[in-house]
Structures are given as C-alpha cells and as structure tokens.
Design a protein around this motif. Structure first.
Motif, PDB file in Angstrom:
ATOM      1  N   ARG A 146       0.803  -1.307   0.055  1.00  0.00           N
ATOM      2  CA  ARG A 146       0.058  -0.016   0.110  1.00  0.00           C
ATOM      3  C   ARG A 146       0.840   1.274   0.011  1.00  0.00           C
ATOM      4  O   ARG A 146       0.509   2.327  -0.652  1.00  0.00           O
TER       5      ARG A 146
ATOM      6  N   TRP B 145      -8.411   7.904  -7.284  1.00  0.00           N
ATOM      7  CA  TRP B 145      -7.724   6.718  -7.743  1.00  0.00           C
ATOM      8  C   TRP B 145      -7.047   6.206  -6.482  1.00  0.00           C
ATOM      9  O   TRP B 145      -6.987   4.760  -6.347  1.00  0.00           O
ATOM     10  N   THR B 149      -7.491   2.564  -5.195  1.00  0.00           N
ATOM     11  CA  THR B 149      -6.562   1.495  -5.056  1.00  0.00           C
ATOM     12  C   THR B 149      -6.377   0.933  -3.433  1.00  0.00           C
ATOM     13  O   THR B 149      -6.264  -0.239  -3.219  1.00  0.00           O
ATOM     14  N   ALA B 152      -8.727  -1.619  -2.805  1.00  0.00           N
ATOM     15  CA  ALA B 152      -8.521  -2.889  -3.342  1.00  0.00           C
ATOM     16  C   ALA B 152      -7.214  -3.655  -2.564  1.00  0.00           C
ATOM     17  O   ALA B 152      -7.124  -4.869  -2.879  1.00  0.00           O
ATOM     18  N   ASN B 153      -6.552  -2.930  -1.937  1.00  0.00           N
ATOM     19  CA  ASN B 153      -5.293  -3.611  -1.151  1.00  0.00           C
ATOM     20  C   ASN B 153      -5.478  -3.857   0.125  1.00  0.00           C
ATOM     21  O   ASN B 153      -4.324  -3.773   0.906  1.00  0.00           O
ATOM     22  N   ASN B 365      -4.852  -6.528  -8.951  1.00  0.00           N
ATOM     23  CA  ASN B 365      -4.859  -5.523  -8.206  1.00  0.00           C
ATOM     24  C   ASN B 365      -5.679  -4.162  -8.801  1.00  0.00           C
ATOM     25  O   ASN B 365      -6.397  -3.463  -8.481  1.00  0.00           O
ATOM     26  N   ASN B 366      -5.073  -4.045 -10.182  1.00  0.00           N
ATOM     27  CA  ASN B 366      -5.678  -3.064 -10.992  1.00  0.00           C
ATOM     28  C   ASN B 366      -7.119  -3.412 -11.215  1.00  0.00           C
ATOM     29  O   ASN B 366      -8.123  -2.366 -11.262  1.00  0.00           O
ATOM     30  N   ALA B 369      -9.006  -2.458  -8.240  1.00  0.00           N
ATOM     31  CA  ALA B 369      -9.182  -0.948  -7.877  1.00  0.00           C
ATOM     32  C   ALA B 369      -9.989  -0.202  -8.912  1.00  0.00           C
ATOM     33  O   ALA B 369     -10.814   0.795  -8.485  1.00  0.00           O
ATOM     34  N   TYR B 372     -13.533  -0.678  -7.897  1.00  0.00           N
ATOM     35  CA  TYR B 372     -13.888   0.452  -6.736  1.00  0.00           C
ATOM     36  C   TYR B 372     -14.113   1.553  -7.264  1.00  0.00           C
ATOM     37  O   TYR B 372     -14.687   2.555  -6.940  1.00  0.00           O
TER      38      TYR B 372
END
Lengths: 607, 607
Positions: A146, B145, B149, B152-153, B365-366, B369, B372
């Motif tokens: 992160r 963004w 991100t 998502a993490n 991961n993208n 993200a 979301y």
C-alpha cells in the motif's frame, strides 16, 4: 423509501460516509433515483439511517461538487440531469440479451487446450492445500505494498510515468531491477538489455513470437513446464524432449540438432531439481559449439534452501546467447504481474516492438509501485521473510514425508523450490489419489500435464508449501499417507506374508545391540543409526544439511521400540522386525511395512 | 561516513523516516554497509543528520524487525548476515557486461514496423501540444484513484482476488462494467460475455489471434487505425480498404467478399467522424446478408459533444455477430491498462484461453481498484468532468481554427471526439508543417501512418485537445496559422493578384448595407451574416449546435470593419473586399486572403 435502498453495515471497515456514498451513486446511476428526482433532506436521511447529520451533509456536499446532485434554493436536493448525459437511452437501443450463436467455424486460432486448471477455484477452503504457487493471503505484504502504491500515485509521480510512451518502461523500475534483483543472480545489465513484461508467461510468449516458427527445433525438459510447450507448439516448433536426471536437464547429442534450448535450471519445473554447476558448464559449452540459443526461465531462484544458489546461466554465458526470464516473487507477481527479460540489446529492442503490438507496456502504475517497493527495501525484507516461512514449511513437509511415508515414496535429492515431486509406490495411480485426497480435504497437484511423451510414470504427484500454513502440514501428510496405504494395501508387503524371519524378544536381544543400520531418507540421502548396547542411540543423515539426533531404544513384547529426542516428533514408536539375509524390515503395530534397512558393521550371526 | 551517504532533502514530501530508510537499505543491499559492519548509534546518526533521535530509532527498529540489522547487547547496531543469503556472490559468477551480438538471423517473427512514435518523449515540454491521446497530468483523478487503490489492497480484498485463477477476471469488475459502463452504450451482457483485457490493444490482438489467419479477408477503414492493420497483417490477413465519407465507413459491394469488418463507429480513427444511424443499419444489414463478423472498436464513446451518442453496433445487432471492444477513459487507461471485450459467450471463452496462454489475466490489483473506482461513482463523476473539460477545449479549438484559418482548411462535420482531422490548402505538406511547427513549440500529429494506399492526401494533419490546456489553444492555433500562411504564401491569392474588383469606400457603401452573406465554417457548416443598413449585424451558423451572435459593422479607409459581441473573440477586424461576380472575397490588413462569401438576398447591382 431511500433508507430501504441504503443499508449500512457497521461491521465493515468502510466508513459510513463511504457506504452511503456508494449506495447513493449506485441508485443514481442505475436509475433508482432518476434525473430530477428529489432526495430527502440531510436531516431526514440522517434520522432514517441513524447516523449523524454531519455524515450525510458531507456525502451530499461531495456529490454536489461532482455534479451528481444539486441543491435548489428553498426547495431541496435533486439529482441533476448531467448525470445521464452522453448515455444512450435504453429505449433508443434494442437492448436485448442475445441468444448464443455458433461461431466455432470462424475460429482460426482456437487453442486445442482444454485449459484444465490444476486446482479448484475454492482451494482456500480446503484444510490441506498442497498446490504449489497458490499463496495463503497471510503472505501478502499488505502494508508495504500500500505504501509503495501510494507513493506511485502522487500527482508528481503520475506526471512522470504518464509521459512514457507505449514502448517504454519505467526507468526507475529498470534501475531497481538492475541494482536489487539481478545482482542476486550474478547478472549485470544496462537499461536497454531489460524488458518489463506482464508476468513471466508474457515474457515467454514474446520470446517464442520472436524466435520460433515451424522451421525451428526446440529442446524442452520432460517432464517440463506445460504452458511453455503450448506456446512453442502454437508457434509450430518441433519439440525435442530432454530427460532430467538428479543434476538437471541432460546434455547429450539430441541437442545438437536444436536451435533453441528452454530450461529451468534454478528449480526445474516440476521436479524442483537444481542444475549442478558442471551441468551448467556442459550446457553452455554445447550451446556454444552448436550455436544454440538458450532460454533460461529462472523460476523461484529465491527459494534455495540448502547452500548458496548457483549463478544464472545468463551470468556464466560468455557469448550472449542466453535470454533470461524471471519475475518478482510469485506472491506479489500473481496479482501485480510484473516479470522481466534480460538479453542482448538488439533482442530486447525486437521484443519491445512485439510487446507494443500485442499490448503496449505493462501497467505503468504497477511498474512505478513495484519500483518503490524495491527502492524502499521492502522487497528484500519480504524475500527474507518468505525465505524463512517457506524454508520452515519445506522442512516440515520433508520431515512429515519421511516419517509417514518411509520406503514408500521418493522425492529425489532437491535443495529448494517450494514443491516436492513425489514418486509413490509403483502401483499408485496419482490421478486417482488426487481425486480421493480432495474428498478428505487434501489438494495435491496432478502431474500428467507436465509430461508429453506417452510412456510417463503414473505414480507421481506434487506437493507444494506456498498455500498451506506450517501447522497444517504434518496433519495433511499423515492423512495422505493413510490414504496411500489404503490404495496400495493389496500390493504392500505385510507382516503376515513378508519374506524372512520374524524376530522374537530373544532374537532381537541378540541382533540389535551395537548394530549400525543404514537406510535411505525419502529425499534421497542416507541415514545411519547406531544402536548402543546401553540403550542409547545416535542417528546421522547425509546430504547438504546433514542432521544429528540421539535417543533411546528398547525391546518389549517381541517389538523394537525407539524414541528420538527430535526426529519423529520425539514420539515413542514400536516395530516388528523381520530379517531377510542382511536386510532388516520394520513393520508397525498394524503389521504394515514401514522401512527396509541394511545392517552395516554387524558382526553377529543371524540366529 | 554514513552521513555522507545519506542526504536528507527537506524539500521533498517524503518523510524523513522514509528517506533515511531508503538510503540505509540501499547502502546495505549494494554493499556500502556490508554484512557484519557496524552502524552508528541512533544518537550519533541523529546528530550527524540533524534530525531527532526518535526518527532514527524508529527507522532502526523497522529495519531490525525486517531482518536487515540487529542490535547486539552492549555492542551496537550491525548489518545482519541474512541480508545477503540466497544471493550469488559477485566473484562466483563471471559477471560481465557482454558485447552486443548479432542475433538477427534468429528472428523468425520480427516486425517490419519502424515503430515510429507519433510524438516526442518530452511532449509535455512543448507549450502547444496538440497530440491526441496524450493527457496533461491535471486530468488524472489522483485522490479518487488512490482511494480506490487502497480499498483494493486491504487484506480482505487481497484474499478475494488472490483466489482467482489465471483465466478468471474479477467478478466485481465484470459487474461494474455491466452495470455502469455498458448501459451507456445500450449493451446488456452477462458475466461470461465479457473479457477484461490489458487495454484495447490487447483486446484487438486477442481477437485477431482467434479470428484471423491468411485465409481471411478483412475490411478496414482508410484512413484507419494503424495498429489494427499491423495486427491483421501480422496474422496474414488480406485487407480491403474501405473509404470514409461524412457518415462513416462506406458500405458497398467491396464488403461482400469480406469475412470480417473492423470499424470505429463512435468517432472514426483518425477522422473523428461519427457513423450515422442509417449507416449503422446499412452496415448491420450487409453483415447479416453476407454473414460477416463485425469488430466494433468503440473508441472515445464518451466524448460526444453535439447531441446524444448513437447506440453501439453491438446493441443494435440482432444476430450476435458484433465483437465489441472498448476501454476505460484513455486518461485512466493509459497507465492502468484496463480494456474489455463484449461478445458471444463462446467467443469470450476462446479468447479467455488465448489470453491465459499469452499473459494470464490483467493485473488483479488493478482490476479490483478499477472496480472500486466505478462502484464509488468516481468514474461517472470523472467522465462528467472530462466531458466538460474536453468539450470546452474542443469548442475553443474549433473557434480558433475558424478565425485563424478560415477558407483555408476543412475539418468535416464532426460531433465529438477529442481530435480534429484537418485538411489544409492543397499545396501544404503536412509532414513538413509538423517539423516546422515543432521548431516553434507546436506539436501536431502526422497522419501518414493512418493511410495504407499510396495515393493518400499529403495536406492533412491532426489536432487533438487532450494534452493542451484550454488557455493555450488560441495562441497555438494562431501561431500555427501564421506558419501555414508562410508555407503556402506563394500559392495564396493576395489582394494584389486577386481576380475581381477591389471596392472602395463608395462601392462598399453601395454593396454592403442590407446584404445577406453566406460562407462556410471550417467545420463544414454554413454561416449566414446579415448586415443591416443601421450598422447592426446578425450571424447564425448551421449544424447541430447552431449559434447566434450580433455585432456592428462600418466602412472606413476603403475597408469593411466589423466587431461581433462574442464571435472572433469580440475583436475589431477590418477587411479589404473584392467582388468577383456573385462572390465576395475578404483580405486582411496584410493583403492576405481570408474568406470567400456568397451574396444571397442581394438585390443591388454590383457597381
């Protein structure tokens, strides 16, 4: 009515604001709150949802700023009309769910592959998952990732990476790979000798696109990595299947006619065998003599547990014929998909053109985030952590295999990697074992897909440690061993039908004291056990990490008992003993065959 | 010594801790602080670096936790030996920088492309960058963004997406695309009718892999998207070049022999022309009759400025023959690389297999993200924002073109898109203009690469608005216009050599009052100007967004002067007027030809 559409879940980590926002936006976009409709006042909504009015006011204010809703004086809050601008109205389009049609006749490049996955989607729900390359989420470096991500997503950073063109890679990432990853492998490279790829599969794809067509002959390992064989066959290559021995891919005259050799020297896929230094030299010499290109897939180089890793072929290569492929630790890579190729600059330039054609560059936000992950030292710290965790699991698995499946399986002499390639009893059907094991919560990897030649052994399977916590390994192996015994029961030697003579108390008393026994560990190293007359015993194993232990032994009720201090979990275990010439055989309380030993330094007559 | 290695830059946003950490780790990894070496005490280092001791203590503590350094009692802080474990020592490997070798003879799949980029790497340093698809960093939704991100993490999210296999896409993203993006285009789709790709280039690549080989004939637009033509040729396709008219790709009997049609109906690449509804119907009818597959590249569907966008071909398609390709707004997509394909489920299943072979799935991961970013409504808010920004720039550019290059260029009647396709004076060489423009800080896009057929016009160029702030557009166009005049000066009609009769004060007084003039805007719509006898004037333009303006006019020193309230930036401008039959021609103060007009409703004799 609106409060029925907005359900607040206080158990979630998400803030109330974030939840209310998400639901309101959803409602506006899908049309539950159409353009021009009035929303309740902040006071009213707050009351309905039982949240503070401030929370609702803040959500409303953001949505006003963003143009979703507007505040009309003395009237209230309304959904704006802009929201649906630029959208095709549903009535305008015919808007239908089409029936499936048969397009197969159009497919020119359909793959023959069935694309069977080696693992069920819900693998994390199985208590014992020995599937290699699947990671339990505890391993993910959440906090550090992160931080790296946030560093990559500031305006200043975005300004930098957004300037990059479709062919380019993030220079920061290139430099971090050059300085923090490649030196571990003994490799030096300049920026134009490195290409970033979307994982190692893409790296292999690009390489086969460039170097392989139907005029090219490629040597691959057998058993070997199936996805690479698929890529090569897709390009029309002729394949030569090269066997593996305990020091890696064999180097012989079969290679002479090949244009390319594909190899996984660090930890051979799927056997985890590490190619020895002399084999590496031999391979490079052969490649030099016959002018063969080498594709080195440096898989899992970080998980070498016994001794220092060998240098990469690329670092030993004197004439620039090795195209080197690797990726970040699979744990990170599986989500973020960053791999890389190191090769001669003119090869990289061509690969870069191909990459642009098929995809542009791997996502630049991830490139920069990984660059920060490396530059902050989190990657190295993470590697140390993973090394520790996997080493511990790897040893636990080895110990469990040795205890629960002695003399029944063989893993070969491996030094690292995160998976054991297991050869079971001759009569075992690995595929059937896999099905039965899944029924009792154990996932093992089928290995058929690693073989191409039809005469492959069926009694193999694969056990990995990346997805199973250390404290589950022993239990999983013990259950698996039980299953294997059940499946091969009829073929096993039992006390009742064993060849040789069962020793009673007296005979044991005569044979055992002061004897030296030799047996083989399942992982291919010898173990010597000395039983002293005074009831003490000592054991020593061979191999790179040879171990010592001591314990005690005794005779009772016609059985030999022993208890190690460390080995065998320090538990007491008793065996029936049968002598057959110079060979001694042990059977457990259930009369099941356990282990065969040889008597060395044994100077008494068998009675 | 250590303080010389650690330079603290207080001007950076990075915390002191973060900076010290980064430098220490760097030093440990590259060997400036080798294993076993002693580091200064926290007190000493803090003093040297002039930071608080606490800062250093915290950094040391993290590095101890991570295994980089250790604290030995009563002795100090040392670099651990673990750090260099698992690394090849430099002396072990031959470790050399290899000389480049000639590998070209090995290349079987090298691309013929020169891979010339349309834009210099340092485009952001040019004051007037009219390159389409390059974005000024002000447009990036940094805060939103980052939030997406971070969502998502989290450990919980990672646990979810890490379960996904190499073939699968994030179901959350699939659902967000289904509910928030596709409805804008009138498209409905189930999860198995969508494939996520690493940008739209990968989408096109996968589609050509599946559907195209050397037995397939494909119709493409001319001019058209070069990267798609390259993909098709790479697969061995025979191409049919289909011309564009003002309503889009022409539908004619040339298509009858084609297996596939590739088209960009929303905003044709590169002309930005929107395919009309009737042309869409015609195209689908033809495809149905001849059983042709359609690949719809729905590029920039969000930037339709005049009127509602037309529904996608996919939404109008009754027999499931359209394979639809699109991506997130290019601003986000250029870094994050998320695109998608919508097609029949069996097509998607095949594409999914191919995608697995060439890359696995786009970074998960993208994917999460972006999911979301969509679910929080940031994407829609962002689209509204971009629409506003680009529309404003688009109008500014149109206005500037009309004022500075009247009667000299033509952009065709376009409704949106972020770039204008400009046809200049016949004698203009677009490529030469581009070179000269770059010298004075103006970047325009060369267009040669959009043409395949040799007899393409050379007087075209392309101006985009994605990378230039609104307040720079007028200045940029004015400078560009000056350059174009210089380059075509010798071919331009000038006051001195113009055909017809120059009107003096008296003649102007006789001709102009109560006259109606008609001319053509550079963007292909008519404009009518009424000059009233009382000195007032009114103007009205045609087209979808017809505009009105009023102003005043007068005669002075043998010239016609005018000042609009809004148009022409409200500035006073004077013209010499020449009459040639029914046609009127205006020349500016520099005797340069400006505009040709037709007299309508004009009931006086030319003197």
């Amino acid at each position: 009515m609106i409060s029925r559409l907005i359900h607040i879940d206080t158990s979630l980590n998400d803030s109330l604001q974030s939840q209310i926002r998400q639901k309101l936006v959803e409602g506006i976009i899908v049309g539950s709150f159409p353009s021009g409709s009035k929303l309740p006042s902040s006071r009213k909504l707050a009351k309905q949802l039982e949240v503070s009015r401030n929370t609702v006011v803040l959500v409303y204010q953001t949505l006003i700023d963003e143009g979703y809703i507007e505040s009309r004086e003395r009237s209230g809050i309304y959904v704006t009309s802009q929201v649906h601008q630029g959208k095709v109205s549903i009535t305008q389009a015919s808007n239908h769910l089409l029936k499936p049609t048969d397009n197969n006749y159009r497919f020119k490049g359909a793959l023959a592959t069935t694309n069977a996955t080696s693992c069920p989607a819900n693998w994390q729900n199985f208590p014992y998952s020995f599937i290699d390359g699947k990671f339990d989420s505890s391993l993910y470096p959440v906090k550090e990732w992160r931080e790296a991500t946030n560093k990559a997503n500031t305006t200043r950073e975005i300004y930098q990476w957004a300037q990059l063109q479709g062919k380019e890679d993030d220079p920061m990432l290139l430099d971090e790979i050059r300085s923090k990853i490649l030196p571990r492998r003994g490799i030096e490279a300049s920026r134009d000798e490195i290409l970033i790829t979307a994982g190692s599969q893409q790296a292999l794809f690009l390489i086969t696109q460039l170097f392989v067509n139907n005029s090219v002959k490629v040597a691959v390992e057998e058993p070997g990595y199936p996805e690479m064989r698929e890529l090569l066959l897709h390009q029309g290559a002729e394949l030569v299947y090269q066997p593996i021995d305990v020091t890696g891919m064999e180097v012989n005259e079969q290679l002479d006619s090949c244009d390319i050799i594909y190899t996984t020297p660090s930890h051979q896929t799927p056997t985890s065998i590490t190619m020895s230094m002399s084999r590496r030299d031999e391979l490079l010499k052969k490649a030099h003599q016959q002018d063969i290109l080498i594709i080195e897939d440096d898989f899992e180089f970080e998980s070498n547990f016994l001794g220092q890793p060998h240098p990469a072929l690329r670092s030993l290569d004197k004439d620039n014929r090795v195209v080197y492929v690797s990726c970040l630790s699979k744990v990170l890579a599986s989500g973020v998909q960053i791999g890389f190729i190191v090769a001669d600059a003119n090869v990289i330039a061509e690969l870069r053109k191909l990459r642009k054609l098929v995809m542009r560059n791997p996502p630049l936000n991830n490139q920069r985030a990984v660059a920060y992950f490396l530059s902050l030292g989190y990657y190295d710290a993470y590697m140390m952590h993973l090394h520790k965790v996997f080493f511990e699991r790897w040893l636990t698995l080895r110990e469990a295999l040795n205890i629960y499946l002695p003399n029944c399986i063989d893993t070969g002499p491996i030094q690292g990697g995160t998976a054991y390639w297991v050869t079971g009893p001759e009569q075992l059907n690995g595929e059937y074992l896999r099905e039965k094991a899944a029924e009792i919560g154990i996932l093992i990897e089928p290995v058929k897909r690693y073989f191409t030649t039809p005469e492959h052994p069926e009694n193999c399977f694969r056990l990995g440690v990346t997805g199973i916590p250390n404290d589950k390994i022993r239990e999983g192996v013990s259950k698996l061993a039980e299953l294997i015994h059940q499946l091969t029961n009829e073929f096993e030697e039992k006390l009742s039908n064993a060849k040789g003579k069962l020793l009673n108390n007296d005979a044991l008393q005569q044979v055992l004291p002061d004897v030296q026994l030799e047996c083989q560990m399942v992982y291919g190293v010898p173990c010597t056990i000395n039983l002293l007359a005074n009831g003490e015993m000592f054991g020593i194993t061979g191999g790179k990490d040879h171990e010592l232990d001591s314990g005690r032994w005794w005779i009772k009720d016609g059985m030999y008992y022993r208890q190690w201090n460390l080995w065998g979990y320090g538990e007491i275990k008793g065996f029936y003993v049968i002598m057959d010439g110079d060979e001694m055989k042990w059977f457990d309380q259930n009369h099941r065959f356990v282990r065969q030993l040889e008597l060395k330094g044994y100077n008494k007559l068998v009675p």
